[in-house]
Design a protein around this motif. Structure first.
Motif, PDB file in Angstrom:
ATOM      1  N   VAL A   1      28.189  13.256 119.057  1.00  0.00           N
ATOM      2  CA  VAL A   1      28.260  12.256 117.994  1.00  0.00           C
ATOM      3  C   VAL A   1      27.492  12.715 116.766  1.00  0.00           C
ATOM      4  N   ALA A   2      26.414  13.450 116.976  1.00  0.00           N
ATOM      5  CA  ALA A   2      25.651  13.954 115.836  1.00  0.00           C
ATOM      6  C   ALA A   2      26.504  14.895 115.002  1.00  0.00           C
ATOM      7  N   ALA A   3      27.156  15.841 115.672  1.00  0.00           N
ATOM      8  CA  ALA A   3      27.979  16.801 114.946  1.00  0.00           C
ATOM      9  C   ALA A   3      29.177  16.124 114.290  1.00  0.00           C
ATOM     10  N   PHE A   4      29.839  15.222 115.040  1.00  0.00           N
ATOM     11  CA  PHE A   4      31.050  14.579 114.525  1.00  0.00           C
ATOM     12  C   PHE A   4      30.760  13.785 113.253  1.00  0.00           C
ATOM     13  N   ASN A   5      29.802  12.865 113.341  1.00  0.00           N
ATOM     14  CA  ASN A   5      29.522  12.009 112.189  1.00  0.00           C
ATOM     15  C   ASN A   5      28.778  12.745 111.093  1.00  0.00           C
ATOM     16  N   ALA A   6      28.014  13.771 111.476  1.00  0.00           N
ATOM     17  CA  ALA A   6      27.373  14.591 110.451  1.00  0.00           C
ATOM     18  C   ALA A   6      28.433  15.279 109.608  1.00  0.00           C
ATOM     19  N   VAL A   7      29.441  15.836 110.257  1.00  0.00           N
ATOM     20  CA  VAL A   7      30.525  16.490 109.523  1.00  0.00           C
ATOM     21  C   VAL A   7      31.306  15.476 108.697  1.00  0.00           C
ATOM     22  N   LEU A   8      31.655  14.335 109.310  1.00  0.00           N
ATOM     23  CA  LEU A   8      32.446  13.316 108.619  1.00  0.00           C
ATOM     24  C   LEU A   8      31.779  12.859 107.330  1.00  0.00           C
ATOM     25  N   PHE A   9      30.503  12.458 107.437  1.00  0.00           N
ATOM     26  CA  PHE A   9      29.830  11.894 106.273  1.00  0.00           C
ATOM     27  C   PHE A   9      29.336  12.965 105.299  1.00  0.00           C
ATOM     28  N   SER A  10      28.970  14.134 105.805  1.00  0.00           N
ATOM     29  CA  SER A  10      28.508  15.172 104.885  1.00  0.00           C
ATOM     30  C   SER A  10      29.672  15.779 104.112  1.00  0.00           C
ATOM     31  N   VAL A  11      30.822  16.005 104.771  1.00  0.00           N
ATOM     32  CA  VAL A  11      31.990  16.519 104.055  1.00  0.00           C
ATOM     33  C   VAL A  11      32.452  15.489 103.028  1.00  0.00           C
ATOM     34  N   ARG A  12      32.476  14.236 103.448  1.00  0.00           N
ATOM     35  CA  ARG A  12      32.820  13.173 102.492  1.00  0.00           C
ATOM     36  C   ARG A  12      31.850  13.170 101.314  1.00  0.00           C
TER      37      ARG A  12
ATOM     38  N   VAL B   1      39.697   7.650  98.877  1.00  0.00           N
ATOM     39  CA  VAL B   1      40.808   7.961  99.779  1.00  0.00           C
ATOM     40  C   VAL B   1      40.923   9.474  99.961  1.00  0.00           C
ATOM     41  N   VAL B   2      40.826  10.208  98.871  1.00  0.00           N
ATOM     42  CA  VAL B   2      40.890  11.674  98.927  1.00  0.00           C
ATOM     43  C   VAL B   2      39.718  12.227  99.742  1.00  0.00           C
ATOM     44  N   CYS B   3      38.522  11.687  99.509  1.00  0.00           N
ATOM     45  CA  CYS B   3      37.339  12.141 100.257  1.00  0.00           C
ATOM     46  C   CYS B   3      37.497  11.864 101.752  1.00  0.00           C
ATOM     47  N   GLY B   4      38.036  10.692 102.084  1.00  0.00           N
ATOM     48  CA  GLY B   4      38.244  10.356 103.485  1.00  0.00           C
ATOM     49  C   GLY B   4      39.240  11.282 104.153  1.00  0.00           C
ATOM     50  N   ALA B   5      40.326  11.613 103.456  1.00  0.00           N
ATOM     51  CA  ALA B   5      41.330  12.515 104.015  1.00  0.00           C
ATOM     52  C   ALA B   5      40.746  13.902 104.255  1.00  0.00           C
ATOM     53  N   GLY B   6      39.957  14.391 103.298  1.00  0.00           N
ATOM     54  CA  GLY B   6      39.326  15.705 103.459  1.00  0.00           C
ATOM     55  C   GLY B   6      38.357  15.726 104.620  1.00  0.00           C
ATOM     56  N   ALA B   7      37.570  14.663 104.762  1.00  0.00           N
ATOM     57  CA  ALA B   7      36.638  14.570 105.891  1.00  0.00           C
ATOM     58  C   ALA B   7      37.398  14.490 107.205  1.00  0.00           C
TER      59      ALA B   7
END
Length: 312
Positions: free
Chosen positions: A91-102, A123-129
């Protein structure tokens, strides 16, 4: 020249600091989401993956509450948290990637520091994440779904599944050894991408839209916790509402028997589910998924916002 170099160093440290904050806040948010929502997710996967009953026989689970009762009767309350080890470990890696890429995409799209993004930009940021997290989500989801579904599949004479797993690492070892190595862990990557990219685009877009509606403008920094919970919960519900059939296809592919597969791919799974069960087959477990999404995502976004704000 020295001032240019100094400014570049300062900006680099600021970006690194923002990444660290997003990593930390994303981790806390993800843990909150998992703890609140995993029992609902277990029931969702059980309903999605139960085999079609033979003619004249009832399904193993008649509905969500029946699945809850049977799970607790057979496995105890801990059965509702079956498969939690794999997502909790990642979960650390998953959400870290999701929110940091966003967060990094937000920085790229922002015209000036501190300027709020538009809903379309979110919307664009969410798609990229969503693209980034799919490569972490796929093996994690495969392990989770195998553990969650094995009791239903193993007790069905029509399932053809005999493998029993002792835990997340046992699933990973079996897949690596007997199902094509590393490639086997990424079974279902296409439907995972088809879920995460549009799902996260919709979720982050709706989240920003609702925050701006509640705040009465683009400055949402002073929203209360109640507003953040509602915005996050409804945004999470939007995720599942927009991509749920894709999630069903992903789940059935990931729990499909490797030696005697029922489905040759996503399109084949889609066609066979429609042929055997109709449109309702693409919405098995929809109730638990929606029931889970509002409290789980409300908790996730609230924890993220509070943690991010506390870090400055």
């Amino acid at each position: 020249m020295r001032w240019i170099q100094l400014n570049w160093v300062v900006e680099k440290h600021q970006r690194m600091g923002d990444v660290a904050k997003d990593l930390t806040a994303g981790t806390v948010g993800g843990a909150s989401q998992l703890i609140c929502g995993h029992p609902f997710d277990t029931i969702k996967v059980k309903l999605q993956s139960q085999p079609v009953p033979l003619p004249g026989q009832p399904p193993k689970f008649s509905g969500a509450m029946d699945a809850v009762k049977q799970t607790i009767a057979a496995e105890g309350p801990r059965g509702l948290y079956k498969g939690m080890g794999a997502p909790l470990a990642t979960v650390a890696a998953f959400n870290a990637v999701l929110f940091s890429v966003r967060g990094q995409l937000e920085g790229q799209l922002r015209s000036q520091p501190g300027v709020p993004l538009t809903v379309n930009q979110q919307v664009v940021c969410g798609a990229g994440a969503g693209i980034a997290v799919s490569f972490l989500a796929c093996p994690t989801e495969l392990i989770k779904c195998r553990l969650q579904a094995q009791s239903a599949l193993g007790q069905s004479s029509s399932a053809g599944v005999t493998v029993k797993y002792g835990g997340p690492m046992d699933v990973a070892r079996h897949v690596l050894k007997s199902e094509g190595g590393t490639r086997g862990l990424f079974k279902g990557l296409v439907p995972t991408l088809a879920r995460e990219v549009p799902g996260n685009a919709a979720m982050f877009g709706v989240y920003e839209l609702l925050k701006q509606q509640f705040a009465g403008g683009t400055d949402t920094s002073n929203l209360g916790r109640g507003s953040l919970i509602v915005a996050g919960g409804l945004a999470g519900a939007t995720f599942w509402f927009s991509v749920y059939p894709t999630d069903v296809i992903k789940s059935v592919i990931q729990v499909d028997d490797y030696k005697n597969p029922k489905y040759s791919g996503s399109i084949d799974a889609f066609r066979k589910i429609l042929a055997a069960e109709g449109v309702k087959g693409l919405y098995k477990g929809f109730g638990p998924a929606m029931a889970r999404s509002i409290p789980a995502n409300g908790a996730c976004f609230l924890a993220y916002e509070i943690t991010r704000s506390s870090l400055g």
